[in-house]
Design a protein around this motif. Structure first.
Motif, mmCIF file in Angstrom:
data_model
loop_
_atom_site.group_PDB
_atom_site.id
_atom_site.type_symbol
_atom_site.label_atom_id
_atom_site.label_comp_id
_atom_site.label_asym_id
_atom_site.label_seq_id
_atom_site.Cartn_x
_atom_site.Cartn_y
_atom_site.Cartn_z
ATOM 1 N N ALA A 11 1.646 8.823 -0.909
ATOM 2 C CA ALA A 11 1.338 8.499 0.498
ATOM 3 C C ALA A 11 1.698 9.735 1.308
ATOM 4 N N ASP A 13 2.010 11.086 4.229
ATOM 5 C CA ASP A 13 2.176 10.857 5.668
ATOM 6 C C ASP A 13 2.974 12.013 6.262
ATOM 7 N N LYS A 36 -3.062 9.575 -0.782
ATOM 8 C CA LYS A 36 -3.435 8.648 0.293
ATOM 9 C C LYS A 36 -3.155 9.318 1.633
ATOM 10 N N ASP A 64 -6.601 5.780 4.184
ATOM 11 C CA ASP A 64 -5.925 4.553 4.614
ATOM 12 C C ASP A 64 -6.026 4.428 6.128
ATOM 13 N N LYS A 66 -7.039 1.487 7.204
ATOM 14 C CA LYS A 66 -6.927 0.013 7.271
ATOM 15 C C LYS A 66 -8.000 -0.562 8.201
ATOM 16 N N ILE A 90 -9.460 1.915 2.486
ATOM 17 C CA ILE A 90 -8.758 0.636 2.527
ATOM 18 C C ILE A 90 -9.236 -0.182 3.714
ATOM 19 N N MET A 120 1.345 -7.504 2.823
ATOM 20 C CA MET A 120 1.994 -6.286 3.335
ATOM 21 C C MET A 120 3.438 -6.192 2.851
ATOM 22 N N SER A 121 3.917 -4.962 2.732
ATOM 23 C CA SER A 121 5.256 -4.740 2.169
ATOM 24 C C SER A 121 6.349 -5.263 3.092
ATOM 25 N N ILE A 147 -4.460 -4.106 -2.452
ATOM 26 C CA ILE A 147 -3.138 -3.565 -2.137
ATOM 27 C C ILE A 147 -2.143 -4.717 -2.238
ATOM 28 N N PRO A 172 2.310 -0.350 -2.540
ATOM 29 C CA PRO A 172 3.197 0.440 -1.676
ATOM 30 C C PRO A 172 4.529 -0.279 -1.464
ATOM 31 N N VAL A 174 7.535 1.236 -2.377
ATOM 32 C CA VAL A 174 8.480 1.698 -3.403
ATOM 33 C C VAL A 174 9.453 2.712 -2.769
ATOM 34 N N GLN A 177 11.418 1.565 1.294
ATOM 35 C CA GLN A 177 11.237 0.173 1.744
ATOM 36 C C GLN A 177 11.889 -0.849 0.820
ATOM 37 N N ILE A 193 2.411 3.406 -4.861
ATOM 38 C CA ILE A 193 2.159 4.319 -3.746
ATOM 39 C C ILE A 193 3.510 4.718 -3.166
ATOM 40 N N VAL A 194 3.810 6.004 -3.158
ATOM 41 C CA VAL A 194 5.130 6.452 -2.678
ATOM 42 C C VAL A 194 4.961 7.588 -1.674
ATOM 43 N N GLY A 195 5.656 7.458 -0.543
ATOM 44 C CA GLY A 195 5.606 8.495 0.474
ATOM 45 C C GLY A 195 6.928 9.200 0.652
ATOM 46 N N ARG A 196 7.770 8.638 1.565
ATOM 47 C CA ARG A 196 8.973 9.348 1.998
ATOM 48 C C ARG A 196 9.941 9.698 0.880
HETATM 49 O O1 O7E Z 1 7.586 3.836 2.612
HETATM 50 P P1 O7E Z 1 6.820 5.035 2.166
HETATM 51 O O2 O7E Z 1 7.233 6.292 2.849
HETATM 52 O O3 O7E Z 1 6.755 5.166 0.668
HETATM 53 O O4 O7E Z 1 5.308 4.843 2.655
HETATM 54 C C1 O7E Z 1 4.580 3.714 2.350
HETATM 55 C C2 O7E Z 1 3.113 3.965 2.505
HETATM 56 O O5 O7E Z 1 2.424 2.786 2.079
HETATM 57 C C3 O7E Z 1 2.670 4.247 3.942
HETATM 58 O O6 O7E Z 1 1.629 5.190 3.885
HETATM 59 C C4 O7E Z 1 2.142 2.914 4.432
HETATM 60 O O7 O7E Z 1 1.045 3.043 5.310
HETATM 61 C C5 O7E Z 1 1.654 2.268 3.128
HETATM 62 N N1 O7E Z 1 1.722 0.792 3.119
HETATM 63 C C6 O7E Z 1 2.906 0.138 3.301
HETATM 64 O O8 O7E Z 1 3.973 0.740 3.424
HETATM 65 N N2 O7E Z 1 2.905 -1.231 3.327
HETATM 66 C C7 O7E Z 1 1.786 -1.979 3.198
HETATM 67 O O9 O7E Z 1 1.862 -3.185 3.218
HETATM 68 C C8 O7E Z 1 0.572 -1.305 2.989
HETATM 69 C C9 O7E Z 1 0.563 0.071 2.891
HETATM 70 C C10 O7E Z 1 -0.616 0.717 2.458
HETATM 71 O O10 O7E Z 1 -0.641 1.723 1.814
HETATM 72 O O11 O7E Z 1 -1.741 0.077 2.719
HETATM 73 C C11 O7E Z 1 -2.916 0.556 2.255
HETATM 74 C C12 O7E Z 1 -2.834 1.144 0.893
#
Ligand code: O7E
Length: 222
Positions: A11, A13, A36, A64, A66, A90, A120-121, A147, A172, A174, A177, A193-196
């Protein structure tokens, strides 16, 4: 469909310029299956910047944004996204059948995969009350996958049992969160899906390698 080699989707971002972004992505490209990108980047480097990324980095790009507008706007956006060299996008299940159908058909004709957001997460209670409906909706509209949040392992397992093996599940949530690395895949997802946890690490490559190790050897997932 995203080709699975490592199971990791980055991810991405960030608010970096194009040059820094390309350097970062090329440095981690062998560890990830897709990049992403989303609103944050689009609003930072603009569509031309996104195009430069997709031209310069040889990787699957997942947009993404959405998408969840009315039908004709969704279709306009799908066509624009395709023009940026994006491979998949997405959409929000909550937009409903009439608003999703045309855009999904257009995307499929253009060779752009559609993944449907159905849980959603964090939050997303309206989604979780309608999980069965939204999964069936996506399957009947011909999406490539769904997702499913790593923070809700029961949702990951439930969706996998509903869709069988013909749909990809991207997870997402991981790391920062709370989702444990490796556990979404252990519960039935195809990709985490991993970002930060990667981007903000002092050693992004090492952080990614640690997650890949957890994917290969998941421990105490429930
Ligand atoms: O917490 P991070 O930094 O690992 O980032 C999480 C990424 O997943 C971020 O880009 C956010 O937009 C996405 N995401 C969620 O965190 N939660 C959701 O429910 C859905 C998404 C997502 O990726 O949705 C579309 C794939």
């Amino acid at each position: 469909m995203i080709q699975r080699h490592t199971g990791l989707v980055l991810a991405f971002d960030v608010d970096w310029d194009v040059e820094k972004s390309i350097m970062f992505l090329n440095g981690i490209s062998d560890l990830i299956d897709a990049v992403k990108i989303g609103w944050y980047q689009l609003l930072t480097i603009g569509p031309q910047g996104i195009k430069e990324l997709t031209d310069s980095v040889n990787k699957y790009f997942l947009a993404d944004f959405k998408l969840g507008d009315v039908a004709h706007i969704n279709e306009y956006v799908v066509r624009k996204v395709y023009g940026l060299g994006i491979n998949g996008l997405i959409m929000h299940a909550v937009a409903g059948r009439d608003n999703l159908a045309t855009a999904i058909n257009v995307a499929r004709k253009l060779g752009v995969d559609v993944y449907l957001l159905i849980s959603m997460s964090s939050g997303g209670e309206l989604y979780d009350r309608n999980l069965d409906y939204n999964v069936s909706l996506g399957m009947s509209l011909g999406v490539s996958g769904f997702i499913v949040p790593a923070t809700k392992p029961n949702v990951v397992r439930q969706v996998r049992s509903m869709v069988g093996s013909n749909y990809q599940l991207l997870s997402p949530g991981v790391g920062v969160q709370g989702g444990k690395p490796g556990c979404a895949i252990a519960n039935g997802a195809d990709f985490e899906i991993v970002g930060r946890s990667i981007i903000n690490s002092e050693s992004p490559r090492q952080a990614a390698l640690n997650i890949l190790n957890a994917i290969r050897n998941p421990i105490s997932c429930s």
